[in-house]
Design a protein around this motif. Sequence first.
Motif, mmCIF file in Angstrom:
data_model
loop_
_atom_site.group_PDB
_atom_site.id
_atom_site.type_symbol
_atom_site.label_atom_id
_atom_site.label_comp_id
_atom_site.label_asym_id
_atom_site.label_seq_id
_atom_site.Cartn_x
_atom_site.Cartn_y
_atom_site.Cartn_z
ATOM 1 N N LEU A 154 45.144 29.946 30.066
ATOM 2 C CA LEU A 154 46.322 30.403 30.775
ATOM 3 C C LEU A 154 46.652 31.834 30.409
ATOM 4 C CD1 LEU A 154 48.691 29.917 32.625
ATOM 5 C CD2 LEU A 154 49.957 28.964 30.689
ATOM 6 N N THR A 155 46.577 32.174 29.121
ATOM 7 C CA THR A 155 46.842 33.536 28.697
ATOM 8 C C THR A 155 45.855 34.484 29.332
ATOM 9 O OG1 THR A 155 47.736 32.776 26.608
ATOM 10 C CG2 THR A 155 47.016 35.058 26.701
ATOM 11 N N ALA A 156 44.575 34.109 29.339
ATOM 12 C CA ALA A 156 43.568 34.971 29.940
ATOM 13 C C ALA A 156 43.849 35.190 31.414
ATOM 14 C CB ALA A 156 42.175 34.364 29.753
ATOM 15 N N ALA A 157 44.309 34.150 32.099
ATOM 16 C CA ALA A 157 44.575 34.275 33.523
ATOM 17 C C ALA A 157 45.747 35.210 33.786
ATOM 18 C CB ALA A 157 44.858 32.905 34.126
ATOM 19 N N LEU A 158 46.747 35.182 32.914
ATOM 20 C CA LEU A 158 47.930 36.004 33.129
ATOM 21 C C LEU A 158 47.712 37.451 32.746
ATOM 22 C CD1 LEU A 158 50.723 33.608 31.832
ATOM 23 C CD2 LEU A 158 50.238 34.219 34.205
ATOM 24 N N LEU A 159 47.092 37.681 31.618
ATOM 25 C CA LEU A 159 46.974 39.038 31.093
ATOM 26 C C LEU A 159 45.624 39.669 31.352
ATOM 27 C CD1 LEU A 159 48.697 38.708 27.611
ATOM 28 C CD2 LEU A 159 49.689 39.442 29.774
ATOM 29 N N GLY A 160 44.650 38.885 31.737
ATOM 30 C CA GLY A 160 43.318 39.437 31.813
ATOM 31 C C GLY A 160 42.780 39.681 30.423
ATOM 32 N N THR B 78 36.013 53.124 51.513
ATOM 33 C CA THR B 78 36.753 52.224 50.643
ATOM 34 C C THR B 78 35.743 51.387 49.871
ATOM 35 O OG1 THR B 78 38.553 52.097 52.256
ATOM 36 C CG2 THR B 78 38.493 50.413 50.529
ATOM 37 N N PRO B 79 35.529 51.673 48.612
ATOM 38 C CA PRO B 79 34.500 50.939 47.849
ATOM 39 C C PRO B 79 34.751 49.437 47.863
ATOM 40 C CG PRO B 79 35.210 52.889 46.660
ATOM 41 C CD PRO B 79 36.144 52.742 47.823
ATOM 42 N N ASP B 80 33.671 48.658 47.994
ATOM 43 C CA ASP B 80 33.788 47.214 47.935
ATOM 44 C C ASP B 80 33.397 46.723 46.540
ATOM 45 O OD1 ASP B 80 30.942 46.989 47.847
ATOM 46 O OD2 ASP B 80 30.851 47.042 50.042
ATOM 47 N N PHE B 81 33.177 45.421 46.382
ATOM 48 C CA PHE B 81 32.977 44.827 45.071
ATOM 49 C C PHE B 81 31.511 44.603 44.710
ATOM 50 C CE2 PHE B 81 37.272 43.887 46.276
ATOM 51 C CZ PHE B 81 37.995 43.983 45.097
ATOM 52 N N ALA B 82 30.587 44.919 45.622
ATOM 53 C CA ALA B 82 29.173 44.656 45.371
ATOM 54 C C ALA B 82 28.709 45.375 44.105
ATOM 55 C CB ALA B 82 28.332 45.099 46.563
ATOM 56 N N GLY B 83 28.157 44.605 43.163
ATOM 57 C CA GLY B 83 27.658 45.176 41.924
ATOM 58 C C GLY B 83 28.669 45.202 40.794
ATOM 59 N N THR B 84 29.927 44.867 41.081
ATOM 60 C CA THR B 84 30.906 44.773 39.995
ATOM 61 C C THR B 84 30.781 43.411 39.324
ATOM 62 O OG1 THR B 84 32.675 43.942 41.421
ATOM 63 C CG2 THR B 84 32.490 46.333 41.169
ATOM 64 N N VAL B 85 31.354 43.289 38.144
ATOM 65 C CA VAL B 85 31.279 42.031 37.408
ATOM 66 C C VAL B 85 32.636 41.707 36.801
ATOM 67 C CG1 VAL B 85 28.832 42.363 36.848
ATOM 68 C CG2 VAL B 85 30.586 43.074 35.200
ATOM 69 N N CYS C 159 37.850 41.252 30.808
ATOM 70 C CA CYS C 159 37.906 42.587 31.387
ATOM 71 C C CYS C 159 37.081 42.639 32.665
ATOM 72 C CB CYS C 159 37.361 43.629 30.397
ATOM 73 S SG CYS C 159 38.416 43.967 28.965
ATOM 74 N N SER C 160 36.908 43.840 33.175
ATOM 75 C CA SER C 160 36.083 44.102 34.349
ATOM 76 C C SER C 160 34.890 44.959 33.947
ATOM 77 C CB SER C 160 36.904 44.821 35.424
ATOM 78 O OG SER C 160 38.015 44.044 35.825
ATOM 79 N N GLY C 161 33.940 45.106 34.855
ATOM 80 C CA GLY C 161 32.770 45.933 34.582
ATOM 81 C C GLY C 161 31.939 46.102 35.831
ATOM 82 N N GLY D 295 36.605 43.741 38.914
ATOM 83 C CA GLY D 295 35.933 42.475 39.112
ATOM 84 C C GLY D 295 36.711 41.306 38.538
ATOM 85 N N TYR D 296 37.510 41.550 37.504
ATOM 86 C CA TYR D 296 38.289 40.465 36.890
ATOM 87 C C TYR D 296 39.332 39.936 37.871
ATOM 88 C CZ TYR D 296 40.914 37.760 33.466
ATOM 89 O OH TYR D 296 41.539 36.735 32.800
ATOM 90 N N TRP D 297 40.121 40.855 38.437
ATOM 91 C CA TRP D 297 41.195 40.451 39.345
ATOM 92 C C TRP D 297 40.751 40.422 40.797
ATOM 93 C CZ3 TRP D 297 45.004 37.941 37.499
ATOM 94 C CH2 TRP D 297 45.552 38.245 36.247
ATOM 95 N N LYS D 298 39.573 40.963 41.093
ATOM 96 C CA LYS D 298 39.106 41.093 42.485
ATOM 97 C C LYS D 298 40.130 41.878 43.300
ATOM 98 C CE LYS D 298 36.380 36.867 42.141
ATOM 99 N NZ LYS D 298 36.050 35.540 42.705
ATOM 100 N N GLN D 299 40.547 43.004 42.712
ATOM 101 C CA GLN D 299 41.524 43.894 43.321
ATOM 102 C C GLN D 299 41.013 45.330 43.218
ATOM 103 O OE1 GLN D 299 44.333 42.954 44.821
ATOM 104 N NE2 GLN D 299 44.515 40.840 44.162
ATOM 105 N N THR D 300 41.500 46.172 44.133
ATOM 106 C CA THR D 300 41.196 47.598 44.060
ATOM 107 C C THR D 300 42.495 48.397 44.000
ATOM 108 O OG1 THR D 300 41.107 47.852 46.469
ATOM 109 C CG2 THR D 300 39.029 47.334 45.334
ATOM 110 N N TYR D 301 42.405 49.592 43.433
ATOM 111 C CA TYR D 301 43.540 50.497 43.280
ATOM 112 C C TYR D 301 43.063 51.886 43.670
ATOM 113 C CZ TYR D 301 44.924 46.604 40.295
ATOM 114 O OH TYR D 301 45.193 45.342 39.817
ATOM 115 N N SER D 302 43.654 52.455 44.711
ATOM 116 C CA SER D 302 43.184 53.736 45.236
ATOM 117 C C SER D 302 44.191 54.843 44.967
ATOM 118 C CB SER D 302 42.915 53.626 46.734
ATOM 119 O OG SER D 302 41.831 52.747 46.985
#
Length: 289
Positions: free
Chosen positions: A9-15, A47-54, A59-61, A171-178
């Motif tokens: 649950l903590t991981a889901a909330l805070l990443g 607009t970059p997509d998610f292909a190749g992100t993890v 975290c994300s990567g 990739g963690y949240w499956k969100q983008t920020y521009s």
Amino acid sequence: MKRPLAGALTAALLGAAAFTGIAATPAAATGPQAEAGADSAQQPKATPDFAGTVALSNCSGSVVRVPQSEPDDPALVLSNGHCLESGMPGPGTVITDQPSSRTFTLLGARANDLGTLRATKVAYGTMTKTDMSLYELNTTYAEIEAEHGVQPLDIAPEHPTAGTDVTVVSGYWKQTYSCQIDGFAHQLREAGWTMEDSIRYTSPCRIIGGTSGSPLVDDATGKVVGVNNTLNESGQRCTLNNPCEVDENGNVTVHRGIGYAQQTYLLADCIGTGNKIDLSLPECELPKP
């Protein structure tokens, strides 16, 4: 720079991310992008997509390559040094060739899960002058493309410029920020860590916990120009989760609500034959053990 806490649950909330521990998703974030066409890996992405992100456990990567990488080289995953499973490296610590069996969830263009990738080692990791980790995988770029249909993200070998339109792809949240690159911090200090030549975002990139390690993508070229890592949360000065900027004359500036990334062009001069980190290369400027 919050350490991961136990519990799903903590991981889901805070990443479970250091540096950016805000729980709420800001309005600036956007959801998964439309599926790219067959030639999208070769073409600039507005607009970059998610292909190749993890997605990592905390975290994300992204799966990345430098200009000299070959299809049959072991693939590399880029994230933050503070996202390492061994914990945050202390100031002055540089990790190389550390065995690892960490797993990563590979994403497709629509942020769909494509499968699991596995590391064999931490090829490089540090929070000194930068905040970067690079994992070597047990599979090649060619094998990843053949099995999952995605190519790695290309790391731009040049220093980025202010005013560039960029997107943080989490990739963690499956969100983008521009937003745009607002400028560069001579030094960025957070608690006991100091980073150099950090990329400062304009305000729309209000990143959150779990976005740590996301690739910062140049919208015009589709190439990675930085690795997302921190944000000043509450306006405090040089404290945990509140980095401050220090100029060449020692003057300190605080930008509340502003996020930062670390330079990735440095990797192009520090990776040699076989996609191996080689800190002895003459042009390599990454911190050494």
